[in-house]
Scaffold this motif. Structure first.
Motif, PDB file in Angstrom:
ATOM      1  N   TYR A 154     -68.380-102.597  18.630  1.00 10.90           N
ATOM      2  CA  TYR A 154     -68.048-101.191  18.410  1.00 10.90           C
ATOM      3  C   TYR A 154     -67.198-101.072  17.145  1.00 10.90           C
ATOM      4  O   TYR A 154     -66.715-102.078  16.604  1.00 10.90           O
ATOM      5  CB  TYR A 154     -67.308-100.604  19.619  1.00 10.90           C
ATOM      6  CG  TYR A 154     -66.017-101.310  19.966  1.00 10.90           C
ATOM      7  CD1 TYR A 154     -64.791-100.828  19.515  1.00 10.90           C
ATOM      8  CD2 TYR A 154     -66.029-102.457  20.759  1.00 10.90           C
ATOM      9  CE1 TYR A 154     -63.611-101.471  19.830  1.00 10.90           C
ATOM     10  CE2 TYR A 154     -64.859-103.104  21.090  1.00 10.90           C
ATOM     11  CZ  TYR A 154     -63.646-102.611  20.626  1.00 10.90           C
ATOM     12  OH  TYR A 154     -62.476-103.248  20.934  1.00 10.90           O
ATOM     13  N   SER A 195     -72.224-101.100  21.633  1.00  9.37           N
ATOM     14  CA  SER A 195     -73.528-101.699  21.937  1.00  9.37           C
ATOM     15  C   SER A 195     -73.327-103.113  22.467  1.00  9.37           C
ATOM     16  O   SER A 195     -72.300-103.746  22.227  1.00  9.37           O
ATOM     17  CB  SER A 195     -74.410-101.733  20.683  1.00  9.37           C
ATOM     18  OG  SER A 195     -73.763-102.462  19.652  1.00  9.37           O
ATOM     19  N   LYS A 205     -68.447-102.034  27.910  1.00 13.33           N
ATOM     20  CA  LYS A 205     -69.056-101.007  27.055  1.00 13.33           C
ATOM     21  C   LYS A 205     -68.711 -99.610  27.578  1.00 13.33           C
ATOM     22  O   LYS A 205     -68.324 -98.722  26.799  1.00 13.33           O
ATOM     23  CB  LYS A 205     -70.571-101.195  27.021  1.00 13.33           C
ATOM     24  CG  LYS A 205     -71.328-100.147  26.221  1.00 13.33           C
ATOM     25  CD  LYS A 205     -72.824-100.453  26.225  1.00 13.33           C
ATOM     26  CE  LYS A 205     -73.608 -99.440  25.401  1.00 13.33           C
ATOM     27  NZ  LYS A 205     -73.608 -98.093  26.015  1.00 13.33           N
TER      28      LYS A 205
END
Length: 464
Positions: A15, A3, A40
């Motif tokens: 993460y 995220s 990400k």
């Protein structure tokens, strides 16, 4: 999954890594939004393909990794001089500043800050025999970068980290200073000054210069040349060894192929003078030698034979070396360089600055002269000099030009500007037949990179 979390003006990617009790949250902070989105996506791809580094590497420090890198890569891939030099860079400039940091915490921003610190605040390591500098030079930082970029590439391959933070780092501006070389007329002056067969010291450097210019060889190859490698009948010298001073602790390195160890004159020394095989197989070669060089070597051999009789076996240590001290002991590249500079100082020629010119400059002069005299025959010059590829020859050794040639070109431009047109060299029948080859040579001389690309295309075509 990962995220993106906004923190102030920057973004972080968050993460989880590991499983069970070892499951831990990881934050990668200080990113722009676009970088965070890219990171990400990369993390989620790694999670899907199970390529995220294992948790046990999370706590590894930079120093721990670099020591492993040296043991598993450096010892196998580097030669002794490279090994010592790279180790020195790491010990002096990397371990003290980055060593305690976690390997996985090193980001490109960390590297940029580190290089800025080295350039503006860090103290240079002392180097015996050289003046102390106020700051670490840009050249040194570039050398550090080469080692760390290589090391962190390996860290990615070993899956310790997901990407190399050194690939996009910002380095200080650095322009490699072009080596000052002697003009052909200046070389002839030095040869005339040292052509004194009545003095061994002068005539030795005379012969060393002749070999460097006539054969386009390195100082270590000159010091390692032995008489049984000189074929006077065929006018060929076989270069297959070089002299070097190596640390005793590096004697057993895989890349160290030692042919002979010279006895140490003093006990307890940390280094040993050796004869070793040269850098690569391309360096082992037969070089056609000008007769004038061989004539001078015959005179030198007579001088050495006389010294052997005068000094006897106790005073003359016969190692069959061609370029050696008056007692037969080997002469190192640094000693050739020192004596060469002393000769230039003694000559007191205002156009030859001993502070700018080194013995290795002769190799540059030789390569440039041969390219000029051969009309741009790069292959022959490359073979004579023992270069493994054209890129080194064209970009470092073949990029010089002589003042006399520049003056000739200026004269031709004068004729053109005076309305006399473009003067062309007279052609005979052979010139006409070889016109296509001449055009190619001119293209190569004006754009050496063209030859590199052409050679690569031929190699690729041959592989098909």
């Amino acid at each position: 999954m990962a995220s993106i979390v906004k923190r102030g003006k920057s973004y972080s990617v968050v993460y989880y890594q590991g499983t069970g009790k070892k499951r831990q949250q990881v934050w990668e902070s200080g990113l722009s939004y676009s970088t965070a989105k890219s990171r990400k996506a990369q993390i989620e791809h790694e999670q899907a393909t199970n390529t995220i580094p294992p948790v046990e590497t999370k706590d590894m420090t930079v120093s721990e990794f670099l020591y492993e890198f040296i043991e598993k890569y450096g010892l196998k891939k580097w030669r002794a001089s490279t090994y010592d030099g790279n180790n020195g860079l790491l010990e002096n400039y990397v371990h003290p500043y980055l060593g305690d940091k976690k390997l996985r915490s090193i980001k490109t921003k960390t590297v940029d800050d580190y290089y800025h610190f080295l350039e503006t605040e860090a103290e240079p390591a002392t180097n015996m025999g050289k003046p102390m500098r106020d700051h670490i030079t840009a050249a040194t930082i570039h050398d550090i970068h080469k080692v760390l970029r290589c090391a962190f590439n390996l860290a990615v391959r070993w899956e310790y980290i997901s990407k190399n933070p050194f690939l996009n780092a910002t380095l200080p501006e650095h322009h490699e200073k072009e080596r000052v070389i002697l003009e052909p007329e200046q070389i002839l002056k030095v040869l005339e000054f040292t052509n004194r067969p009545e003095y061994y010291d002068y005539y030795l450097i005379h012969c060393a210069i002749l070999i460097a210019i006539g054969c386009t060889v390195r100082g270590g190859e000159i010091g390692g040349l032995q008489w049984d490698r000189v074929n006077f009948e065929k006018q060929i010298i076989h270069f297959d060894r070089a002299i070097d001073r190596v640390s005793k602790k590096n004697m057993d390195m895989p890349k160290m192929n030692i042919l002979y160890k010279f006895p140490n004159l003093y006990p307890g020394t940390k280094t040993t003078i050796v004869l070793k095989q040269p850098k690569s197989d391309d360096t082992i070669r037969d070089v056609d030698v000008p007769q004038s060089v061989l004539n001078a070597l015959l005179v030198l051999k007579e001088m050495q034979d006389k010294l052997k009789k005068e000094l006897g076996s106790d005073g003359y240590m016969d190692y069959n070396l061609t370029i050696c001290q008056a007692n037969g002991r080997p002469i190192m590249t640094e000693h050739l360089n020192k004596r060469f500079k002393e000769i230039l100082t003694e000559m007191n020629d205002p156009d030859m600055n001993p502070q700018e010119i080194v013995f290795h400059s002769l190799r540059h002069t030789s390569a440039t002269t041969k390219l000029l005299m051969s009309g741009g025959d790069y292959n022959s010059v490359m073979q004579a000099g023992g270069w493994s590829n054209l890129e080194m020859l064209t970009r470092r050794y073949g990029k010089h030009s002589f003042a006399s040639e520049r003056e000739k070109l200026a004269g031709k431009m004068d004729e053109f500007l005076d309305g006399k047109g473009i003067s062309e060299p007279q052609k005979n029948e052979k010139d006409e037949a070889d016109s296509a080859e001449q055009v190619l040579q001119q293209l190569i001389k004006s754009n050496p990179e063209l030859l590199i690309e052409f050679a690569r295309s031929v190699q690729n075509a041959n592989k098909k």
